[in-house]
Motif scaffolding. Structure first.
Motif, mmCIF file in Angstrom:
data_model
loop_
_atom_site.group_PDB
_atom_site.id
_atom_site.type_symbol
_atom_site.label_atom_id
_atom_site.label_comp_id
_atom_site.label_asym_id
_atom_site.label_seq_id
_atom_site.Cartn_x
_atom_site.Cartn_y
_atom_site.Cartn_z
ATOM 1 N N ALA A 1 45.943 39.716 33.473
ATOM 2 C CA ALA A 1 44.857 40.261 32.673
ATOM 3 C C ALA A 1 45.225 41.666 32.205
ATOM 4 C CB ALA A 1 43.572 40.299 33.482
ATOM 5 N N GLY A 2 44.704 42.040 31.075
ATOM 6 C CA GLY A 2 44.988 43.358 30.512
ATOM 7 C C GLY A 2 44.123 44.443 31.135
ATOM 8 N N ASN B 1 49.107 46.300 27.046
ATOM 9 C CA ASN B 1 50.137 45.274 27.199
ATOM 10 C C ASN B 1 50.067 44.693 28.600
ATOM 11 O OD1 ASN B 1 51.227 45.739 24.643
ATOM 12 N ND2 ASN B 1 52.462 47.431 25.411
ATOM 13 N N THR B 2 50.155 43.384 28.675
ATOM 14 C CA THR B 2 50.220 42.702 29.960
ATOM 15 C C THR B 2 51.547 41.974 30.015
ATOM 16 O OG1 THR B 2 47.839 42.406 29.973
ATOM 17 C CG2 THR B 2 49.110 41.015 31.454
ATOM 18 N N TYR B 3 52.395 42.392 30.932
ATOM 19 C CA TYR B 3 53.714 41.783 31.063
ATOM 20 C C TYR B 3 53.644 40.656 32.079
ATOM 21 C CZ TYR B 3 55.075 45.981 28.630
ATOM 22 O OH TYR B 3 55.176 46.992 27.708
#
Length: 70
Positions: free
Chosen positions: A37-38, A56-58
């Protein structure tokens, strides 16, 4: 106490469910999940104000196993 069971038709059983017919001493279903989740996704409460310019969600995970269920 033993019982006689007639015909049983099971259509579907969810991934973290248990299906049992008969006597049982203990049942312990296990499941695990990985959630991405961001920023600001899991905030709860009244009057929350979040300002995110770029979030950004890596999701790359090089070891692939975080906490195995055994």
């Amino acid at each position: 106490m033993p019982a006689k069971v007639g015909a049983v038709k099971v259509i579907t059983v969810a991934s973290s469910s248990i299906f049992n017919i008969g006597d049982v001493y203990s049942m312990c279903p296990d499941s695990s999940a990985k959630t991405y989740a961001g920023g600001g996704s899991f905030n709860t409460g009244d009057g929350i104000h979040i300002e995110l310019e770029n979030s950004n969600t890596y999701v790359y995970d090089k070891d692939k196993i975080d906490q195995p269920v055994t």
